[in-house]
Structures are given as C-alpha cells and as structure tokens.
Design a protein around this motif. Structure first.
Motif, PDB file in Angstrom:
ATOM      1  N   ARG A  29      37.664  37.200  40.311  1.00  0.00           N
ATOM      2  CA  ARG A  29      36.219  36.993  40.190  1.00  0.00           C
ATOM      3  C   ARG A  29      35.407  37.962  41.038  1.00  0.00           C
ATOM      4  O   ARG A  29      34.207  38.132  40.801  1.00  0.00           O
ATOM      5  CB  ARG A  29      35.856  35.551  40.541  1.00  0.00           C
ATOM      6  N   ASP A  30      36.028  38.599  42.035  1.00  0.00           N
ATOM      7  CA  ASP A  30      35.337  39.614  42.829  1.00  0.00           C
ATOM      8  C   ASP A  30      35.826  41.019  42.502  1.00  0.00           C
ATOM      9  O   ASP A  30      35.677  41.942  43.305  1.00  0.00           O
ATOM     10  CB  ASP A  30      35.523  39.336  44.324  1.00  0.00           C
ATOM     11  N   TYR A  36      41.822  32.697  47.160  1.00  0.00           N
ATOM     12  CA  TYR A  36      40.673  31.820  47.370  1.00  0.00           C
ATOM     13  C   TYR A  36      41.147  30.421  47.751  1.00  0.00           C
ATOM     14  O   TYR A  36      42.261  30.008  47.409  1.00  0.00           O
ATOM     15  CB  TYR A  36      39.832  31.715  46.092  1.00  0.00           C
ATOM     16  N   ASN A  47      36.553  32.924  49.368  1.00  0.00           N
ATOM     17  CA  ASN A  47      37.492  34.040  49.345  1.00  0.00           C
ATOM     18  C   ASN A  47      38.009  34.272  50.764  1.00  0.00           C
ATOM     19  O   ASN A  47      37.237  34.559  51.674  1.00  0.00           O
ATOM     20  CB  ASN A  47      36.792  35.298  48.819  1.00  0.00           C
ATOM     21  N   HIS A 318      34.164  29.801  36.287  1.00  0.00           N
ATOM     22  CA  HIS A 318      33.843  31.225  36.409  1.00  0.00           C
ATOM     23  C   HIS A 318      34.397  31.988  35.206  1.00  0.00           C
ATOM     24  O   HIS A 318      35.482  31.670  34.713  1.00  0.00           O
ATOM     25  CB  HIS A 318      34.436  31.772  37.704  1.00  0.00           C
TER      26      HIS A 318
END
Length: 329
Positions: A29-30, A36, A47, A318
């Motif tokens: 997601r980053d 995470y 995170n 997400h």
C-alpha cells in the motif's frame, strides 16, 4: 506521531489483553511490500518497516513472530539481495542476522525465542538448513554434509529439540527430522511413500502435518506412522494448526476449510463467494481466524471469521494487496 499510531502503540503496550487483537501482515500500500501491524478490533494500521540506509527500503517477502511477540523475523530484499532480519515489534530497531539468497524462506523461531532456523541458497545453488542465535554472528549449517541438493522449510519442534524440513536427499521429496545437537543425523519420516513438502508441527509436537498434490497427511516422528486426513482435487499448499492442536485450517477450491486433526469429523467449509488465499492465521485462543482474500473486483484484503463460521468481517479495504497475516502470539 499521528493519533492512529499512538492508539496502536498503546494497544501493544497493554499486554495480553490487547496483544490478542494485533495482526502483522505484508502490503504494498506504500509502493513496496512492507510490514504492517493491524489492531483488528479498532482497524488501526501502522507501517513498522524500516530503511536499511537513506536510500534503500526493504521489500518484505516472508516473516514470523517470535514466541515472546517481542520481535519479528523477516526476509528483506534490497538491491537484489535477500537477507534475514530481526525487527523489534514496535519497529524501533532492525538488525541484519544472515544472508539467505532466497526469497521464499520462512524463518522459524526456537520456542525460547533465542534462535532462528531458515534455509539459504549456498554454492552451486543448493539449499541448506541453518540456525543462528540472536546473539551470534555466524550461522550453523545443519545439512552441509547431508546428501541431496535441496533442504528447505525448516520448522522448529515445540520442545526445541528437533527441526523438521523437507529434502530430496533420498531421491524423492521427504520429511526429515534432525536433532538440534551438533553431529546429529537426519531421520527420514516418510521414506519415499509420498511426495512430501511444507512440514508443520502440531502444538504438542506429536505429529507433523504435510501435503502432497492436494492430500493432507500427518506423520508421527516417534514411529513414522503416516495418516491421511484429507484428499482434494484442487490442491493446497499450507496448513495451519489450531492452538489446541485439534484442527487444521487450509484453503482449497478458494474457500476456507477446517479439518479435524484426528479425522473424526468431515471438513467444515467456513466461507463462500470469496476467494481465500493460502494465508491463514488463528487467534491465540483459537476462537477466530484472519485470512487474506480476493473479492470479485480483484482487491486483496484481510478478513476475520469466528472458528464456528459466523461473524465474517472485512478488516482492510485498501486497493493495494494486503496479504500473509500472522496473529501476534
């Protein structure tokens, strides 16, 4: 520090009452696949990955909690190198332990949390089983003089006296058990009777679960008795013992199933209309399971369900890939 991070760190500090609601997972997601923490009761995500220097962020491939839940061991990739790291559970400190040169390593903790077992790619692209203590600088190769080219997936026994792994040492894929004392010789538990892989100790150490081409077996290390528990057409890769050792969870035909460890009851299907990935984790009390699942739209999120099949709940929403959940011990 954001409010969500403060809430999660506070939950981690409250001890066992809050620790049972914490799940670690991998997500991109980053941008990169990183590690995470999720508070499943409040939906807070944090995170905890760390950079190894100013320019390089580690891509996490696999990980496992220490038995004390104070640390997380994981395989991190940076600049095409795959190495074994240990991270404090709050993300405060990251340490490089050993080089593995393999992305699919799943580190296994000793029961006292003082050492790790893992496989690593050595000269000639062979794979050997190693152990390393957290306070040591040199790994110990347990299979260097053992026949065969591939010795993989080491798993420490619950009493810390043995390590199970699968190997091609006898011209087949078999489950072996090796005493952890120096100089011990591995014992073949399956002797070519089945094509065996992915050993997984029962919580009491009396049995080792493994699978081959969609068939679930257990083998008793003391007498090498093999029991077939389940035969599927679609196949599966991994099994996950319940904390009390009476059940195993697995994903086949895209659904989450529970199998009785003694074969006394037919398998129970817990999910439908949701493709369950082969990544499942039990809560420490055995009452709930968290897993990674695909929706019809193609997103991959974390879900939680009660062990009796009730209360299915989506934990993450997400658009990135959330995967490989592992409940904090």
């Amino acid at each position: 520090m954001t409010l969500s991070v403060i809430l999660l760190m506070g939950a981690l500090a409250l001890g066992s009452a809050r620790a049972v609601s914490t799940v670690a997972f991998i997500s991109n997601r980053d941008g990169q696949t990183q590690l995470y923490l999720l508070d499943v009761d409040h939906g807070v995500v944090h995170n905890i990955s760390r950079k190894i220097d100013d320019d390089s962020q580690l891509e996490v491939t696999t990980f496992s909690w220490s038995p004390t839940s104070e640390h997380i061991a994981y395989i991190g990739a940076a600049r095409l190198n795959f190495d074994l790291y240990v991270l404090d559970a709050d993300g405060a400190e990251l340490r490089l332990l050993a080089q593995t040169r393999a992305a699919d390593v799943r580190p296994s903790w000793s029961p006292d949390g003082a050492a790790l077992a893992y496989h690593a790619t050595t000269a000639g692209l062979n794979n050997d089983v190693f152990t390393i203590a957290l306070d040591a600088s040199t790994p110990r190769n347990l299979t260097r003089t053992f026949a065969g080219d591939n010795h993989r997936w080491p798993q420490w026994s619950p009493d810390g006296q043995q390590i199970a792994f699968y190997s091609d040492a006898d011209d087949a894929l078999d489950i072996f058990v090796l005493d952890t004392m120096p100089g011990a010789a591995p014992r073949n538990l399956t002797n070519g009777e089945v094509f065996a892989r992915a050993p997984d100790w029962s919580p009491d150490g009396a049995r080792v679960a493994f699978n081959t081409f969609g068939i679930l077996y257990t083998v008793a290390p003391d007498n090498r008795h093999i029991t077939e528990l389940l035969r599927t057409e679609d196949g599966f890769r991994r099994t996950f013992w319940s904390p009390d050792g009476t059940q195993l969870a697995l994903s086949w035909s895209g659904n989450l199933h529970i199998v009785s460890a003694d074969g006394s009851h037919p398998p129970r299907q817990l999910t439908e209309q949701l493709t369950v990935a082969e990544e499942i984790t039990w809560s420490p009390d055995g009452s709930r399971l968290v897993f990674s699942g695909f929706t019809a739209s193609g997103s991959r999120d974390l879900y939680m369900i009660n062990a009796d099949g009730s209360g299915l709940r989506r934990l993450t929403t997400h658009p990135a890939l959330d995967m490989a959940p592992a409940w904090r011990p």
